[in-house]
Each structure stands twice: as C-alpha cells, then as structure tokens.
Motif scaffolding. Structure first.
Motif, PDB file in Angstrom:
ATOM      1  N   GLY A 177       0.789  -1.231   0.000  1.00 28.05           N
ATOM      2  CA  GLY A 177       0.000   0.000   0.000  1.00 28.05           C
ATOM      3  C   GLY A 177       0.813   1.268   0.000  1.00 28.05           C
ATOM      4  O   GLY A 177       0.326   2.303   0.461  1.00 28.05           O
ATOM      5  N   ASN A 178       2.041   1.225  -0.499  1.00 30.09           N
ATOM      6  CA  ASN A 178       2.823   2.449  -0.662  1.00 30.09           C
ATOM      7  C   ASN A 178       2.945   2.770  -2.148  1.00 30.09           C
ATOM      8  O   ASN A 178       2.868   1.890  -3.000  1.00 30.09           O
ATOM      9  N   ASP A 179       3.126   4.037  -2.456  1.00 27.49           N
ATOM     10  CA  ASP A 179       3.170   4.507  -3.842  1.00 27.49           C
ATOM     11  C   ASP A 179       4.628   4.771  -4.228  1.00 27.49           C
ATOM     12  O   ASP A 179       5.269   5.667  -3.684  1.00 27.49           O
ATOM     13  N   PHE A 180       5.132   3.967  -5.161  1.00 29.06           N
ATOM     14  CA  PHE A 180       6.516   4.126  -5.625  1.00 29.06           C
ATOM     15  C   PHE A 180       6.598   4.860  -6.961  1.00 29.06           C
ATOM     16  O   PHE A 180       7.641   4.871  -7.600  1.00 29.06           O
ATOM     17  N   ARG A 181       5.492   5.421  -7.397  1.00 28.19           N
ATOM     18  CA  ARG A 181       5.423   6.129  -8.685  1.00 28.19           C
ATOM     19  C   ARG A 181       5.798   5.224  -9.848  1.00 28.19           C
ATOM     20  O   ARG A 181       6.320   5.679 -10.857  1.00 28.19           O
ATOM     21  N   ALA A 182       5.613   3.938  -9.674  1.00 33.79           N
ATOM     22  CA  ALA A 182       5.818   2.991 -10.769  1.00 33.79           C
ATOM     23  C   ALA A 182       4.835   1.869 -10.531  1.00 33.79           C
ATOM     24  O   ALA A 182       4.605   1.472  -9.385  1.00 33.79           O
ATOM     25  N   THR A 183       4.217   1.360 -11.601  1.00 34.16           N
ATOM     26  CA  THR A 183       3.232   0.299 -11.424  1.00 34.16           C
ATOM     27  C   THR A 183       3.820  -1.065 -11.726  1.00 34.16           C
ATOM     28  O   THR A 183       3.323  -2.071 -11.235  1.00 34.16           O
ATOM     29  N   ASP A 184       4.881  -1.123 -12.534  1.00 35.87           N
ATOM     30  CA  ASP A 184       5.501  -2.392 -12.871  1.00 35.87           C
ATOM     31  C   ASP A 184       6.331  -2.881 -11.681  1.00 35.87           C
ATOM     32  O   ASP A 184       7.296  -2.221 -11.282  1.00 35.87           O
ATOM     33  N   PRO A 185       5.963  -4.026 -11.085  1.00 35.32           N
ATOM     34  CA  PRO A 185       6.718  -4.519  -9.915  1.00 35.32           C
ATOM     35  C   PRO A 185       8.218  -4.655 -10.181  1.00 35.32           C
ATOM     36  O   PRO A 185       9.032  -4.444  -9.282  1.00 35.32           O
ATOM     37  N   GLN A 186       8.568  -4.992 -11.417  1.00 37.35           N
ATOM     38  CA  GLN A 186       9.983  -5.137 -11.748  1.00 37.35           C
ATOM     39  C   GLN A 186      10.711  -3.792 -11.610  1.00 37.35           C
ATOM     40  O   GLN A 186      11.845  -3.725 -11.128  1.00 37.35           O
ATOM     41  N   MET A 187      10.047  -2.727 -12.024  1.00 40.21           N
ATOM     42  CA  MET A 187      10.652  -1.392 -11.908  1.00 40.21           C
ATOM     43  C   MET A 187      10.794  -1.004 -10.435  1.00 40.21           C
ATOM     44  O   MET A 187      11.813  -0.445 -10.023  1.00 40.21           O
ATOM     45  N   VAL A 188       9.757  -1.282  -9.642  1.00 33.74           N
ATOM     46  CA  VAL A 188       9.832  -0.967  -8.211  1.00 33.74           C
ATOM     47  C   VAL A 188      10.952  -1.769  -7.563  1.00 33.74           C
ATOM     48  O   VAL A 188      11.754  -1.245  -6.776  1.00 33.74           O
TER      49      VAL A 188
END
Length: 319
Positions: A219-230
């Motif tokens: 539930g945190n926002d990493f400004r990326a939706t692709d899990p690989q990018m996060v």
C-alpha cells in the motif's frame, strides 16, 4: 505600535521545570547540548525559531543536540511553523533526541526541521505535518520505540528514515519520502506499520533492507506500477540472500528477483560521504523566509538548489 521583540535568546541551562518559549523571545540559540529533564515539558509557540550553533571539530552533525527526557510540545501551523535550523546557513547540527520521553508530551507538528536529525530511543513521539530535510538522516528509530510518523515531507537527507533495532515498531503513514540518497534503511526492526507513503526518486535506493528478516509493507506509492521497476529501487534479499525481502505487493508476495549481470551483487556502497547535508547535489539550500508567508495563500516553501539540480518546490503538508 507593536512592541519590539526581545529575542534572540541564548539558552545555556537545561530545562528543569515546565517552560514556554515565546515568539517574542525567538530565535532561541542553542550552542551546547540542552536537556529537557524528566517531568519538565518545553512548549514552543507557533512561529518560534530554534537555531543550533554547529560544534566545531569531531564528526560533522554531532551536535548540539536537544535531548528530550521529559516532554517537547512543538505545535506550529501553516502560517506560523516552528523552525529548527542551523545558526549558520549550510551547517549541520545534531539531533532532536527523544530519549525515554513522555509520549503524551512528545509532539512535533507543522515544524521545519533542517540540518539536524530526529532520533528516537525508548520513546514514542508523534511527528506530523513536518518538513524534515537537509541532514545526514531524517528520522532514526532505535529500541523500544513506537513513534507515529505521519504526513511529513522527508527530502534531501542522506537517509530518510532508519530503523535500527529489533524493537523499533513505528507507524509510518502518509509521508512523502523523496530525493534522499536512500529513502528507508532497515538495519533491524520489530513490527513496524509502513503504508500509504509516497516513496520515490531516492537517488541510490528507495529502500535498503540489511536485516535478515523480511518485511511486508503493502500500500505504498513508488510512482511505478511495474513490480519489476519498483524492485530495482529496493536492495534486499533479491540481491543478497543473507537479507530478508521487502514485500511491497502484500503479505508474503515477494517482488520478482532483480536480474543482475554481475551474478551476486555486492552490498550497495553506503559511506559517510554520501550523506548529503547541504551538498551533493544540493550545494546550497535556501528557504524563503517563512515568516513572510503568513499573508500568502500558499504554504509553499521554495528550496533553491544550486548546481546539479533545478529549483525544487516543497509544498509542506501542514495539518
């Protein structure tokens, strides 16, 4: 006409009984470690400035410290935030150090905390709606501590938030943690709750987990939706099997492994000289006079970054 302010006030004696620091007597200048004794509460009026004269010699950012063994109530507001800042522009001071303090009287709200850390040991203060920036680290949580850290902007530090002990169990929610070298650094932790934060653009990693155990923080926002990018912005057991994973998708849902051409990636290089303080890349941070802003509709504070970065505007989320 208005009476002339009596400040500045040099504070040399420890606070041994409950005291209020007034806007009229501001700024308050601290040159050596100052302790608020157990049983005493120091209350700061909105608009008060506390300025720390950096100690010469020794480690940069060593002191002076404001040590809270009793209580510290620093509750500002949008038009009159409370400032904790260096006496000399660009220098680093020590910490606001909550050490076994009274939790009901340990409150930082709508404060600008610049060039010094917040350290929490055997204490559970509430820190909300503050700007915490320009220091070696923003907030350090040690043992037997359950602070509430919410709605703050934490930026331009070496580390944003550090958890240091197996009994560090903060509630960390609704913060914006960005443009630090590292967003979170987990050396060890208890049962923290970390959700609803915006964690992005931290230069080295958004999160580093150096603990052998894993942590769920959905539930945190990493400004990326692709899990690989996060996952690429997180250093954990995916790169080094001796560390636990950071499960940012949900309980037990480990992020994908990060592809590495080097086989086993070395630990990220974390050195003292990577702490930003007021450099790398903020060569100078100048904050517009907040006192002048009470007539303006916006609570925006401009941080002028010289050199490597353009102007960064921090709109502080005052409660």
């Amino acid at each position: 006409g208005e009476a002339l302010a009596a400040g500045p006030t040099n504070v040399t004696a420890n606070i041994t009984f409950s005291t209020t620091w007034t806007r009229d007597n501001s700024p308050y200048i601290i040159q050596t470690d100052l302790t608020i004794a157990q049983g005493a509460v120091l209350t700061l009026e909105p608009g008060v400035e506390v300025r720390f004269v950096a100690q010469q010699g020794g480690a940069v950012g060593r002191g002076p410290n404001l040590v809270v063994r009793g209580g510290l109530r620093a509750v500002g507001n949008a038009t009159a935030p409370i400032q904790f800042a260096p006496y000399t522009q660009g220098s680093l001071w020590g910490a606001i150090y909550f050490a076994g303090s009274d939790p009901s009287n340990s409150v930082l709200q709508a404060c600008m905390i610049k060039g010094g850390r917040i350290a929490i040991n055997q204490a559970s203060p509430t820190i909300s709606g503050c700007g915490i920036y320009g220091a070696k680290s923003g907030v350090e949580v040690f043992g037997n501590s359950q602070p509430t850290i919410s709605g703050n902007r934490i930026t331009a530090n070496g580390y944003g938030i550090i958890l240091m002990a197996a009994t560090a169990s903060p509630i960390i929610s609704g913060n914006e943690i960005y443009n630090n070298n590292f967003g979170f650094f987990f050396k060890d932790f208890g049962a923290p709750s970390i959700s609803g934060n915006k964690i992005y653009h931290n230069l080295k990693y958004n999160i580093v987990n150096y603990a052998p155990k894993s942590l769920d923080m959905p539930g945190n926002d990493f400004r990326a939706t692709d899990p690989q990018m996060v996952a690429r912005t997180i250093y954990d057991g995916a790169q080094n099997p001796s560390f636990g994973r950071v499960n940012f998708l949900g309980a037990g849902q480990a992020a994908p492994a990060v592809a590495s051409t080097a086989g086993t990636q070395a630990k990220p290089d974390i050195k003292e000289d990577e702490f930003w303080g007021y450099g790398r890349p903020f060569d100078a941070m100048k904050v517009s006079n907040i006192g002048d802003q009470k007539d303006k509709s916006s609570n925006t504070v401009k941080i002028l970054a010289v050199g490597a970065t353009a102007v960064v505007t921090v709109a502080l989320l005052f409660l």
